[in-house]
Scaffold this active site. Sequence first.
Site, short mmCIF file in Angstrom:
data_model
loop_
_atom_site.label_atom_id
_atom_site.label_comp_id
_atom_site.label_asym_id
_atom_site.label_seq_id
_atom_site.Cartn_x
_atom_site.Cartn_y
_atom_site.Cartn_z
CG HIS A 57 -1.73 1.02 1.29
ND1 HIS A 57 -3.02 1.33 1.03
CD2 HIS A 57 -1.57 2.39 1.85
CE1 HIS A 57 -3.78 2.24 1.09
NE2 HIS A 57 -2.76 3.29 1.70
CD GLU A 58 1.61 3.60 3.71
OE1 GLU A 58 1.85 4.85 3.01
OE2 GLU A 58 0.40 3.30 4.29
CG HIS A 113 0.18 6.33 -0.52
ND1 HIS A 113 -0.78 6.97 -1.05
CD2 HIS A 113 -0.31 5.59 0.53
CE1 HIS A 113 -1.90 6.75 -0.61
NE2 HIS A 113 -1.81 6.04 0.42
CD GLU A 172 -5.92 5.68 0.66
OE1 GLU A 172 -5.72 4.96 1.06
OE2 GLU A 172 -5.16 6.96 0.73
#
Lengths: 499, 499
Positions: free
Chosen positions: B264-265, B268, B294
């Site tokens: 997830h990170e 980003h 997101e």
Amino acid sequence: MNKTLENFKEYLKRIKKYEQASALISWDLQTAAPKKSLEGKLEALGFFSTEAFRLSTAECYGDMLSELSRPEIFDTLDDGMKVTVRRGYRDFQRFQRVPQDFYTEYVTTSGRSEKVWEEAKLANDFRIFAPSLDKIIAMTKEYVGYMEPDKDPYEVLLDMYEEGMDSVTIDDIFTELKEGLIPLLDKIRAAGRPDLSALEGTYDIDAQKKVQNLLLSYIGFDFDAGGTAESAHPFTATLCRGDIRVTNHYHETHPISSIFSAIHEGGHAIFEQNIDSSLADTAAETVNLMGLHESQSRFYENILGRRPAFWIPIYGKLGGLLPQFKEVPFDTFCRAINDVHPSYIRTEADEVTYCLHIILRYEMEKAIFRDQVPTDQLPALWNDKMEALLGIRPGNDAEGILQDMHWSDGSFGYFPSYLLGSVYDGMFLNQLEKELGNTDTILEEGRILEITAWLEEKIHRYGSMYNSREVIQRVCGCEISARPLLDYFQKKYSRIYGF
Amino acid sequence: MNKTLENFKEYLKRIKKYEQASALISWDLQTAAPKKSLEGKLEALGFFSTEAFRLSTAECYGDMLSELSRPEIFDTLDDGMKVTVRRGYRDFQRFQRVPQDFYTEYVTTSGRSEKVWEEAKLANDFRIFAPSLDKIIAMTKEYVGYMEPDKDPYEVLLDMYEEGMDSVTIDDIFTELKEGLIPLLDKIRAAGRPDLSALEGTYDIDAQKKVQNLLLSYIGFDFDAGGTAESAHPFTATLCRGDIRVTNHYHETHPISSIFSAIHEGGHAIFEQNIDSSLADTAAETVNLMGLHESQSRFYENILGRRPAFWIPIYGKLGGLLPQFKEVPFDTFCRAINDVHPSYIRTEADEVTYCLHIILRYEMEKAIFRDQVPTDQLPALWNDKMEALLGIRPGNDAEGILQDMHWSDGSFGYFPSYLLGSVYDGMFLNQLEKELGNTDTILEEGRILEITAWLEEKIHRYGSMYNSREVIQRVCGCEISARPLLDYFQKKYSRIYGF
């Protein structure tokens, strides 16, 4: 409170913020920043250091300092503010005398000269570096000439790194050391080197990091007021109050290196952590006394860390983290950490020959600043002195005059402080034993934190409130002398090498 | 170059420096700073954020923006400068309308309210938080009322976190989602949960960190332009150009958590790393479009990372680092990472029920801002909605209305962007398959970097040059729709759960 004093304190806090930003960016650059961010980080570092410099040389700052220096105000200040105003005004006046254009050129030339030095070292050719060195010597003379026009340039430099120190004192100390150390080294050499093959092997890096944490806690480093990271060369950084960090570097085949770097940097950090909080936001909170600072790192590293007694309570734990040490007899380990022998590179030298490495550099600096020896003669002079002091002659410039970066950015006068630190240590050791009893006994019984408490009480808490000469007078009640250090070496190594 | 433009660019660089210092201090606070430095760090953070704010609201800055906004000048600017001047002037004007005293009180109240929320959550008692929430709701309404006096406050908030977004659009999207997801969840619940006992065990933290590095490299994170650290909650931070860092947290018994936080990170961070360097020092370089941001983290985490095909090329490597996975059959692992079931806590929810968690919060925010529902009725309303949407009712406030910190500091309007991100993902997935072919095939063949390259080409490189609506129009050639996401869920979970 006096209105000027109030404004002055607010102004200092502002300067501190910029210095704090610079310190953190610099820390990040050396420990974590990825390579593509280099330009962005350097730009930011330049911005914040320039802002701090601008504030420290602004006219309004000088006016406040001048006002606060008036006796009728100065006398009402507390000790922390007195030292802040005194040093602040001295530095302000020094910088005021340096022409802006010259200063900018000096900074730029230093930066460029560092790069040329790197290149020359890599190419192992002093001739590449010679023109830069020539220029940086001339500009450094001019620079300190502006700052203190009535003083001898080399004296100004010595005082910059160790306030209150001068070459007459250093000459006396270093001469005595030289006369004692050269014959001592001869005896050690005659006794031959120990067999250290039991230490050969590969030591896990993650485990070496755990050893570092163990050692730091053991000697009194406060992990609630600091932390650790990895970097190319070990160093200690003060990021802000309550945040003193140390770095280390690790070699798979040479764990002794990270072990003693951990103890050395731990000594620097404990000093900073133990500065009394009442000195917050004063000049005494910053310790620019390089000799005194080095005395604390070397006290832990050498005076304590290289003693068998230091390791008695924790050698088992070392073996628990790095199992290879279970196979190394305790005596062999103790011989390994006290293996004295001449070598070319200062940073790899043992505690005895290290002193001679520094004396060599001090004599070189005097040759440059006092005797005006031409640059092209310096490599041969270096090699001659190395032969006279250590009995070995470098085969090339990289293991000779090019090994250290200090001169490339104009840091002449810095080297002596390393050795002064050890000289102070001999004196501190004497006094400590008078007050606390036998060091070996304290260490064997695992009471090292009592030594840290003594150092805090006598030295650390005051930060740079007093200069090294004053600290020694306060702690030991006498003048600086090389005798205690020589006695310590004599006693220690005659026992180890049996002469 | 126009003189004003030149000054403007210099001025922006100065603001950036202060923001860069704040970002680094904040990063350090969350990843490394020892506890005794907290006060010193917060003081410095306050100093640099205030300086940045002061510069962004200074009259001279407004004058430059006004000058550059004049059509005859504005039209000559390049695209990056256009968006910089447009957003800069909008924000400047918004802040100009906020009375200074009110703003200071708002910031202070937010800070205090956060602390009260923490306390209330710990005590599991909404009544402790109610007065603070009441006040922060009223002040947030007043705050956005100053900024945009002619607009509905909740619309202003939505636009602040996702420029160009409005509640009419969100209502349509979320209604369609709700209508599709509730029956889908019923079918999934009826099918029953898989047996995941094969995953039970203790997983080494250092090895989990190595898995994170493996995953980050695998999906296209550039370690030369970033790094990793540990923190209480995972997050991504832009420290400066070329330095985008991600954090993670690790649970010994729950490695799936750090694995998916890493992906997830990483999503980003890859977005930030891939912003074109030509946008340096423009507003487009900063991506404040929360929905779009997101969408990228969730694309990697959910659309790609939860597919069996993603793991086919690297499941063996996972077992190499965390040997327990060698004992977990591949199918069991794939069921574990797609285990859909209603639960109370948003941050622990699977990709399907997560959507309903967000719809609940969006409906709550409308109840607060549109229907003026009194604060004391909010916990019951939350629980009723939870029952209606997820079929479960929280037993207390900590697992109900008190779980998220967003409202405590006035971040109303932020929640919808999480779900909008997933909605965009459904559309991006459709388009990607049209252009690159079947996603499973690409992943199975280990060609995930082709997907990263596509996302870079279509989305990342532009930073925030275009808002999300514009990005979707440019990439997919149509308006935002929830249909693709619903189709993706339907197809995926009917296969997994066999209905």
